[in-house]
Design a protein around this motif. Structure first.
Motif, PDB file in Angstrom:
ATOM      1  N   HIS A  52      26.984  61.861  31.511  1.00  0.00           N
ATOM      2  CA  HIS A  52      25.727  62.420  32.018  1.00  0.00           C
ATOM      3  C   HIS A  52      25.306  61.697  33.310  1.00  0.00           C
ATOM      4  CE1 HIS A  52      25.824  64.733  28.475  1.00  0.00           C
ATOM      5  NE2 HIS A  52      25.603  63.722  27.682  1.00  0.00           N
ATOM      6  N   ARG A  53      24.100  61.021  33.292  1.00  0.00           N
ATOM      7  CA  ARG A  53      23.630  60.348  34.517  1.00  0.00           C
ATOM      8  C   ARG A  53      23.753  58.835  34.413  1.00  0.00           C
ATOM      9  NH1 ARG A  53      22.575  64.067  38.722  1.00  0.00           N
ATOM     10  NH2 ARG A  53      22.416  66.028  37.596  1.00  0.00           N
ATOM     11  N   GLN A  54      24.527  58.348  33.490  1.00  0.00           N
ATOM     12  CA  GLN A  54      24.610  56.895  33.287  1.00  0.00           C
ATOM     13  C   GLN A  54      25.293  56.195  34.460  1.00  0.00           C
ATOM     14  OE1 GLN A  54      26.390  57.407  29.179  1.00  0.00           O
ATOM     15  NE2 GLN A  54      25.554  55.354  29.029  1.00  0.00           N
ATOM     16  N   GLN A  55      24.864  54.950  34.703  1.00  0.00           N
ATOM     17  CA  GLN A  55      25.497  54.136  35.726  1.00  0.00           C
ATOM     18  C   GLN A  55      25.870  52.789  35.111  1.00  0.00           C
ATOM     19  OE1 GLN A  55      22.926  53.937  39.310  1.00  0.00           O
ATOM     20  NE2 GLN A  55      21.600  55.358  38.223  1.00  0.00           N
ATOM     21  N   ALA A  56      27.074  52.349  35.397  1.00  0.00           N
ATOM     22  CA  ALA A  56      27.478  51.029  34.918  1.00  0.00           C
ATOM     23  C   ALA A  56      28.095  50.256  36.066  1.00  0.00           C
ATOM     24  CB  ALA A  56      28.470  51.155  33.768  1.00  0.00           C
ATOM     25  N   ASP A  57      27.631  49.027  36.243  1.00  0.00           N
ATOM     26  CA  ASP A  57      28.243  48.120  37.200  1.00  0.00           C
ATOM     27  C   ASP A  57      28.567  46.889  36.375  1.00  0.00           C
ATOM     28  OD1 ASP A  57      28.602  46.104  39.325  1.00  0.00           O
ATOM     29  OD2 ASP A  57      27.868  47.692  40.637  1.00  0.00           O
ATOM     30  N   THR A  58      29.825  46.770  36.011  1.00  0.00           N
ATOM     31  CA  THR A  58      30.169  45.697  35.096  1.00  0.00           C
ATOM     32  C   THR A  58      31.537  45.139  35.438  1.00  0.00           C
ATOM     33  OG1 THR A  58      30.387  45.076  32.760  1.00  0.00           O
ATOM     34  CG2 THR A  58      31.025  47.311  33.330  1.00  0.00           C
ATOM     35  N   GLY A  59      31.805  43.941  34.963  1.00  0.00           N
ATOM     36  CA  GLY A  59      33.049  43.254  35.279  1.00  0.00           C
ATOM     37  C   GLY A  59      32.937  41.822  34.824  1.00  0.00           C
ATOM     38  N   THR A  60      33.567  40.932  35.528  1.00  0.00           N
ATOM     39  CA  THR A  60      33.575  39.550  35.057  1.00  0.00           C
ATOM     40  C   THR A  60      33.787  38.585  36.214  1.00  0.00           C
ATOM     41  OG1 THR A  60      34.616  38.026  33.482  1.00  0.00           O
ATOM     42  CG2 THR A  60      36.068  39.564  34.620  1.00  0.00           C
ATOM     43  N   LYS A  61      33.511  37.309  35.950  1.00  0.00           N
ATOM     44  CA  LYS A  61      33.887  36.261  36.900  1.00  0.00           C
ATOM     45  C   LYS A  61      34.716  35.246  36.137  1.00  0.00           C
ATOM     46  CE  LYS A  61      29.532  35.633  38.350  1.00  0.00           C
ATOM     47  NZ  LYS A  61      28.412  34.974  39.036  1.00  0.00           N
ATOM     48  N   MET A  62      35.836  34.878  36.690  1.00  0.00           N
ATOM     49  CA  MET A  62      36.659  33.823  36.108  1.00  0.00           C
ATOM     50  C   MET A  62      36.723  32.712  37.150  1.00  0.00           C
ATOM     51  SD  MET A  62      37.755  34.606  33.085  1.00  0.00           S
ATOM     52  CE  MET A  62      37.704  36.077  32.038  1.00  0.00           C
ATOM     53  N   VAL A  63      36.110  31.588  36.829  1.00  0.00           N
ATOM     54  CA  VAL A  63      36.073  30.493  37.791  1.00  0.00           C
ATOM     55  C   VAL A  63      36.983  29.374  37.286  1.00  0.00           C
ATOM     56  CG1 VAL A  63      34.608  28.855  39.013  1.00  0.00           C
ATOM     57  CG2 VAL A  63      33.721  31.115  38.398  1.00  0.00           C
ATOM     58  N   HIS A  64      38.093  29.194  37.980  1.00  0.00           N
ATOM     59  CA  HIS A  64      39.081  28.186  37.558  1.00  0.00           C
ATOM     60  C   HIS A  64      38.771  26.850  38.231  1.00  0.00           C
ATOM     61  CE1 HIS A  64      42.131  31.009  35.720  1.00  0.00           C
ATOM     62  NE2 HIS A  64      41.338  31.855  36.356  1.00  0.00           N
ATOM     63  N   ILE A  65      38.404  25.856  37.420  1.00  0.00           N
ATOM     64  CA  ILE A  65      38.099  24.532  37.946  1.00  0.00           C
ATOM     65  C   ILE A  65      39.172  23.542  37.494  1.00  0.00           C
ATOM     66  CG2 ILE A  65      36.414  22.643  37.984  1.00  0.00           C
ATOM     67  CD1 ILE A  65      34.248  24.816  37.437  1.00  0.00           C
ATOM     68  N   GLY A  66      39.513  23.610  36.195  1.00  0.00           N
ATOM     69  CA  GLY A  66      40.483  22.670  35.623  1.00  0.00           C
ATOM     70  C   GLY A  66      41.923  23.050  35.959  1.00  0.00           C
ATOM     71  N   LYS A  67      42.824  22.116  35.698  1.00  0.00           N
ATOM     72  CA  LYS A  67      44.242  22.354  35.945  1.00  0.00           C
ATOM     73  C   LYS A  67      44.838  23.227  34.835  1.00  0.00           C
ATOM     74  CE  LYS A  67      44.994  17.937  38.299  1.00  0.00           C
ATOM     75  NZ  LYS A  67      43.537  17.749  38.509  1.00  0.00           N
ATOM     76  N   ASN A  68      45.869  23.994  35.205  1.00  0.00           N
ATOM     77  CA  ASN A  68      46.600  24.823  34.240  1.00  0.00           C
ATOM     78  C   ASN A  68      45.689  25.762  33.457  1.00  0.00           C
ATOM     79  OD1 ASN A  68      49.341  23.619  34.589  1.00  0.00           O
ATOM     80  ND2 ASN A  68      48.249  21.797  33.908  1.00  0.00           N
TER      81      ASN A  68
END
Lengths: 256, 479
Positions: free
Chosen positions: B335-351
């Protein structure tokens, strides 16, 4: 069982079928042969109700019902099955899931209860042997990554499970090597029965060495221009389509 | 339930005078420091909590409502909202007969038990349900293991040291406009603490489906998994829920210490509004997990089918070496729905490793955007990310948009991104129809196939519900 009268059909205003007449009685196998572009696959599409075709004239009755009034799923539920020339891939949907949904939809339409998982699985296992397929097939996504032969065997597996009254095989032999052709034909022959009819659409006579038809029809430019017994297929194999289609054009010219 | 029994149930609430009690507990509209002090006082909060709220509020006053997402809506008047309000019973439907019949049909198709339907539809019924006693008995079992699972307000009273230590450590009160607002005025939510080495023996919140319906507009959730522990948490409900509040701005913080794992699954199905989008909920949520310890793991799985506007990015900060972040998402807009979605992956540590699987489905006039950030910082040696982002379009008027951002500051990183956009093909539909399957069932089957990689991450019974839900949400989307 099936009666097609003076059927005319077109796509985008272009007439493809130009007056088909065909009667199929229970248990009969009719082969429809013809050169590319003669309208063979269009006939299969029109019988099963695919979108995009306009029926301009004529009628199709199936078991005394007006087939043209039924939606595609209703035609399938009424017992018409199409083994596709190019079975489509459906990612993420397992083969067994589709089979079960299909069988239960058909059973439901006939007022039968749905099969439970155990009964369904034992039915499927039995039918798998018919087309020499492993159980692994059941858990793979529908036709995804299947070889040409596997796709066609999968079509016959579906047919074996749905047990249609009228099966239409659309170029089931295309893309098959001889071993796969034998397996597929064996599967089809095992499904022959006095109350199941088949329409076998093929370009080559080769398939008809394995699936022996009762009648052979030659389709050209949207009309059946010649009908006969299985020996007609042999003649076509020996002489090509040219001799009939030319003859036909001659007659047409003369009448004009 | 018979009509007579239903009537009895409804008349009961008046007998206990429930309405008047509650009405007295609602603050007038508007937001200022007094309101915040009042909220804190009503909840008997310790000093640190009030100070935190006030800091957040003062910061919020300096902020502007963000408008960078690809969603469109009319301005929100923050002074027209009542920030402390028990359920408003006055305007609620008095029985199911007053509820939008379409909503009721949906409940029926989803197989929601009758007594739950009333709660979900917001019918003014004050009744005690089995689930409450179920909840209590499970709480006992959890307590034996040292697991704390309670409302946020209760946690503030009973475990202030944990709240003070962890609150705002993942989503600070200055984080963003909606998170700051939430920090200032949140009224309740959930709190979970899993002690060292404990594997939580059940999916938390499965048994609280009904209770979760009333968590309010500014919800706050904090989950802490101590060293070597494991928890799977389920949020939400497959049934569409009516709510008086248009704006929902929740904050969820997850913290995983060494070798701990948190699995957080959401099915979000708030009222999306009618076919023109009127009356739907704005869902602006901040969800973030912090993999603080080595080899810790946080996994988000979400199925978003509701709300008029969904704006959220469940993220993972991979601080500990060898930590793992995952994001599995199905977002459907019709219908008229709106979605703005996703993710953030912030890599700080090793491996550190992260996986993103996003499936967007747009139908009707729905607009669906994936927005994701993969950030590899300088010290994140050997970090790896795999992103797969698929969109499925149904019909001519919908849209799918993908905004992937990748920032890499370490040469050893490996980042992969795959994306696809497809339409349900007429061939696929016809194939299913030719096997006797109706158009609607065929659409539902194909869409569920498309989402399979995400559904298999959901706990079993949730996955089954989610599949049904997609089918129902898409009804009528193909003519």
């Amino acid at each position: 069982m099936l009666e097609i009268k003076n059927l005319h059909a077109s796509i985008d205003g272009k007439e493809i079928l130009r007056g088909i007449n065909l009667t199929v009685k229970p248990g009969e196998i009719h082969a429809i042969m013809g050169p590319n572009g003669s309208g063979k696959s269009t006939l299969a599409s029109v019988l099963t109700g695919r979108e995009g075709y306009e029926i301009t004239q004529g009628s199709i009755s199936f078991e005394n019902h007006n087939l043209l009034e039924l939606a595609p799923a209703e035609r399938a539920q009424a017992g018409i099955f199409l083994a596709f020339q190019y079975p489509v891939e459906i990612p993420g949907v397992s083969n067994i899931y589709l089979l079960k949904a299909a069988l239960n939809a058909v059973r439901k339409a006939h007022g039968l209860t749905e099969l439970d998982a155990m009964d369904f699985l034992s039915l499927v296992k039995e039918k798998l042997n018919l087309v020499e397929m492993d159980q692994d097939f059941l858990y793979r996504a529908v036709n995804e990554g299947f070889s040409g032969g596997e796709k066609k065997r999968n079509e016959i597996l579906q047919m074996a499970i749905l047990e249609p009254k009228l099966a239409i095989l659309d170029e089931t032999d295309s893309g098959l090597d001889i071993d796969a052709l034998k397996i597929v034909s064996h599967g089809v022959n095992a499904l022959r029965s006095p109350d199941r009819s088949m329409i076998v659409i093929t370009h080559y006579q080769r398939l008809l060495d394995y699936i022996i038809p009762d009648y052979v029809h030659v389709l050209s430019q949207g009309r059946i221009i010649k009908s006969g017994g299985r020996e007609l297929a042999k003649e076509l194999e020996a002489q090509g389509y040219g001799w009939i289609t030319e003859k036909n054009t001659d007659t047409e010219n003369k009448t004009q | 339930m018979s009509q007579a029994a239903l009537d009895t149930l409804i008349s009961q609430e008046y007998k206990y005078g429930f309405v008047t009690d509650i009405e007295a507990d609602t603050l007038p509209c508007g937001l200022n420091e007094d309101v915040i002090r009042l909220i804190s006082a009503k909840k008997n909060e310790p000093e640190f909590m009030l100070n935190w709220r006030l800091q957040a509020f003062r910061h919020w006053l300096t902020m502007k409502e963000p408008h960078w997402s690809s969603t469109h809506y009319s301005p929100i008047d923050y002074q027209a909202i009542s920030y402390y309000s028990a359920p408003k019973l006055k305007n609620r439907p008095k029985s199911l007969a007053e509820v939008d019949p379409k909503l009721l049909q949906t409940y029926e198709k989803l197989g929601i038990p009758l007594h739950e339907r009333e709660i979900l539809a917001g019918v003014a019924v004050d009744a005690v349900f089995d689930s409450v006693s179920v909840a209590t008995s499970f709480k006992g079992k959890l307590a034996e293991l040292g697991i704390i699972f309670c409302s946020f307000s209760e946690a503030v009273k009973e475990h202030p040291e944990l709240i003070e230590k962890y609150l705002g450590t993942v989503v600070p009160h200055t984080d963003n406009f909606f998170a700051s607002l939430n920090s200032a005025v949140f009224t309740d939510g959930s709190f979970v603490y899993i002690p060292k080495g404990v594997r939580c023996p059940m999916e938390l919140s499965t048994y609280f489906r009904i209770n979760a319906a009333n968590t309010g507009q500014f919800e706050r959730t904090l989950i802490i998994a101590d060293e070597g522990s494991y928890v799977s948490y389920l949020e939400g409900c497959t049934a569409p829920m009516r709510d008086e509040n248009q704006l929902h701005a929740a904050v969820v913080e997850l913290i995983a210490l060494d070798n701990a794992e948190i699995k957080y699954s959401t099915v979000q199905n708030w009222y999306p509004g009618d076919e023109e989008g009127r009356g739907g909920i704005f869902n602006f949520v901040t969800k973030r997990g912090l993999c603080r310890g080595i080899k810790s793991k946080i996994s988000w799985t979400q199925v978003e089918t509701g709300s008029a506007i969904t704006w959220k990015y469940p993220s993972v900060i991979l601080e500990g070496d060898y930590s793992v972040g995952e994001f599995y998402s199905v977002a459907l807009t019709n219908h008229r729905q709106q979605a703005d979605t996703g993710t953030k992956m912030v890599h700080i540590g090793k491996n550190t490793r992260s996986t993103i699987i996003s499936k967007g489905i747009a139908a009707g006039h729905g607009q669906n955007a994936y927005r994701g950030l993969v950030k590899i910082l300088k010290n994140a040696t050997n970090a790896r990310n795999y992103t797969q982002c698929d969109s499925l379009l149904m019909g001519e008027h919908c849209g799918a948009h993908t905004f992937p951002y990748i920032e890499v500051k370490n040469k050893t990183a490996q980042v992969e991104h795959e994306a696809s956009t497809s339409k349900i093909s007429a061939d696929q539909l016809f194939y299913c129809q030719q096997r006797g399957i109706s158009t609607e069932d065929a659409v539902s089957m194909i869409v569920n196939g498309f989402c399979k990689a995400v559904f298999r991450e959901l706990p079993m019974e949730f996955a089954v519900e989610a599949q049904k839900l997609l089918g129902v949400s898409l009804e009528g989307s193909i003519g």
